[in-house]
Design an enzyme around this catalytic site. Structure first.
Site, PDB file in Angstrom:
ATOM      1  N   GLU A  86     -12.579   5.133   7.212  1.00  0.00           N
ATOM      2  CA  GLU A  86     -11.632   5.247   8.314  1.00  0.00           C
ATOM      3  C   GLU A  86     -10.859   6.543   8.101  1.00  0.00           C
ATOM      4  OE1 GLU A  86      -9.096   1.828   8.333  1.00  0.00           O
ATOM      5  OE2 GLU A  86      -8.258   2.230   6.353  1.00  0.00           O
TER       6      GLU A  86
ATOM      7  N   SER B  31       0.819  -1.209   0.000  1.00  0.00           N
ATOM      8  CA  SER B  31       0.000   0.000   0.000  1.00  0.00           C
ATOM      9  C   SER B  31       0.855   1.262   0.000  1.00  0.00           C
ATOM     10  CB  SER B  31      -0.964  -0.032   1.189  1.00  0.00           C
ATOM     11  OG  SER B  31      -1.905   1.001   1.099  1.00  0.00           O
TER      12      SER B  31
END
Length: 619
Positions: free
Chosen positions: A431, A172
């Site tokens: 989030e 990521s």
């Protein structure tokens, strides 16, 4: 590369230290590893007698963290490399075979990003092909993408094909040295307990690589390998229509957008998503458009860091007279957004601010399509417990349901699955670390679809002579100002982290948590690591226990909520503070000053950065 004779001599030299465990680990590595570059790394360390480094790399294994493995690339059982990926996949095979009697018809989805490390020969593509080889040699069908894809494409494909599981090779937004092995369950959500622990157990039972596990030729020769790229791209882009509400308006919008893919996978897919929504493709940042495993133009490949790492995007937008910048992280599952102010400065939205806008937008359009207020009863929005409470403020006034989960999109994804099965509709989840999901076509955060949704929202607001920033303040006027602060300190020493949180749990004596932070009174404390919650009648936490990570939340008398927690993927202690004001409270500077004081006290008194040699965030 040294000869085996040299290596044995060096191993015996190490043996003389009495470190038989290390000697056995070196022997195992050299017997099992067929990658000449990682073999040479271990041989070199042996020749140089670097016992501490050898022990660090070989005498421990990676643990399953946030839905999989993440670690530096390079030689050793504690790192990401050919051998550890093979071992992990053999464990996956063993567990999936036990769990799914129909594994040979379900198969496994495999995707990868563009990470690479020349010194170890590790590339995400190579690791993905080795993952496929392990499954193919056991006659398990694989859906292996023929090119790099955004992380959300893997869980999307898992659901579309009814696969048993999915694996995405990615780290990521982590630093360039890292890579990872991210696992999705058959429902399309990231794996959660007990599957993660069971897979790890199976990995530990299957450490010796099977001969055929190294046979990457199977990827080309096996009839059980399918390439899902074309189908999944087409299905995904068509399904974006479920979160596109004003296509005709989009086609006429005068707004221009700039997109940075942060040297990762996002460029082609964001271009197509914008076109699917009726927009011209966004203007790409040329220096960051194509994959670059060195991430050569950014100090760190994380758009969440804000203006300092968005510099090229903002300057390009100014030259092109584009008022909005969207930036996807390297695997395109997260999204940063910036908007030009009237004075030509830039407003970089936090994850919490962007969530307020996206939550409002998804609810606004849902209500337009469902005029009967009774329908709202089945609507849900979700957020992690360290994220802004703004959606809760929406829910109180608008009448839909809001739920909190533990940090990490695996909790959100699995909860969406449960609610959908129960006939509910989750229209938005997020989030605070710029991870968003509009709708529920994927059960993970998705930067590609969110980029297009943000563009449409901006285009719609433009027709009302409103900017994103102006609409954010309109939202706060209705639902109450929610002002938050999120940051972190770095700590590379696990015992120090343990000591910091242990001190909090025994602040006023054995088992006594702090009652004050600075001059500010604490009314409730929730500790999900130990399962304690002072606000509950039985003092037991409602959220699931997380014994392997640290997280303590403090509720203050003045309405501020603050959380300290360790990261699941990086050596960070993160802190989150938020002032949730009531509608009508408009003295923003006063709210901000109060939040600043509490945040400063929280960091200085509870984390003690100077005493504990913690590295403060530098950007």
């Amino acid at each position: 590369m040294g000869s085996n004779g040299d290596l044995n001599a060096n191993s015996q030299c190490l043996n003389s230290t009495g470190d038989l465990v290390l000697d056995k680990a070196i022997s195992q590595w050299m017997t099992w590893d067929k990658n000449p570059q990682t073999r040479e790394q271990i041989e070199s360390l042996v020749r140089e007698g670097r016992v501490v480094e050898l022990r660090r790399r070989l005498c421990s294994r990676m643990a399953f963290g946030t839905a999989g493995l993440r670690a530096p690339m390079g030689a050793g059982f504690a790192r990401i490399n050919d051998l550890t990926v093979i071992q992990s996949t053999q464990g996956m095979y063993k567990y999936l075979s036990k769990y799914f009697p129909d594994l040979k018809t379900r198969g496994l989805v495999i995707g990868y990003d563009t990470r690479a490390q020349a010194s170890s020969g590790c590339t995400s593509e190579r690791l993905a092909r080795l993952t496929a080889a392990v499954m193919l040699c056991k006659d398990i069908p694989v859906y292996l993408f023929s090119a790099y894809v955004p992380t959300p494409f893997v869980p999307y494909a898992v659901m579309k094909y009814g696969a048993a599981a999915g694996v995405m090779i990615t780290a990521s937004h982590n630093r360039k040295e890292d890579n990872g092995y991210k696992v999705y369950w058959h429902n399309g959500a990231q794996i959660s307990s007990p599957h993660d622990k069971e897979i790890l157990h199976c990995i530990e039972e299957s450490t010796e690589p099977w001969t055929e596990s190294w046979n990457m030729d199977l990827v080309e020769s096996s009839l059980l390998r399918r390439d899902p790229l074309e189908d999944v791209c087409r299905w995904y882009m068509e399904e974006l229509n479920t979160v596109c509400f004003h296509r005709e308006l989009n086609t006429k919008s005068p707004l221009k957008f700039v997109h940075s893919s942060f040297h990762g996978v996002g460029h082609n897919f964001v271009q197509r998503a914008f076109q699917q929504f009726g927009f011209p493709p966004p203007i790409p940042v040329p220096e960051q458009k194509d994959p670059d495993p060195e991430f050569s133009t950014v100090s760190c490949p994380n758009p969440e860091e804000g203006e300092s790492v968005l510099e090229l995007s903002l300057r390009l937008a100014e030259r092109e007279k584009a008022c909005i910048v969207v930036a996807t992280d390297p695997d395109a599952d997260r999204l940063a957004v910036a908007e030009q102010n009237d004075n030509c400065s830039w407003k970089v939205f936090t994850g919490n601010e962007l969530a307020a806008l996206l939550g409002w937008w998804m609810l606004y359009n849902w209500k337009e399509a469902h005029p009967d207020p009774a329908d709202t009863e089945r609507v849900y929005m979700l957020a992690t417990t360290v994220s802004s409470k703004i959606l809760n403020a929406f829910a109180r006034i608008e009448g839909f349901h809001f739920e909190e989960t533990l940090p990490g999109f695996k909790w959100i994804g699995n909860r969406i699955h449960e609610l959908t099965k129960a006939g509910k509709e989750v229209i938005f989840s997020f989030e605070e670390s710029i991870g968003f999901l509009c709708g529920n076509m994927v059960l993970d955060k998705d930067g590609v679809s969110t980029a297009a949704v943000v563009a449409e929202m901006a285009a719609y607001l433009h027709t009302k002579n409103l900017s994103l920033k102006q609409q954010l303040y309109n939202i706060y006027e209705i639902y109450g100002y929610h002002i938050s602060k999120t940051s972190y300190v770095l700590c590379n020493d696990p015992p120090t982290i343990y000591r910091i949180f242990s001190r909090l749990r025994n602040f006023g004596g054995l088992g006594v948590y702090p009652g004050l932070c600075g001059d500010y009174c604490i009314t409730h404390i929730r500790d999900v690591t130990t399962g304690y919650d002072s606000s509950q009648p039985d003092k037991k936490c409602v959220l699931p226990l997380t014994k392997n990570s640290q997280m303590v939340t403090f509720t203050f008398q003045n309405g501020i909520v603050a959380t300290l927690r360790t990261s699941g993927t990086e050596p960070k202690i993160k802190y989150y503070t938020e002032f949730c004001a009531q509608p009508g409270e408009r003295d923003i500077s006063c709210l901000e000053e109060e939040l600043r004081k509490v945040t400063t006290a929280l960091v200085e008194e509870f984390l003690e950065p100077d005493k504990n040699n913690l590295l403060r965030r530098s950007v």
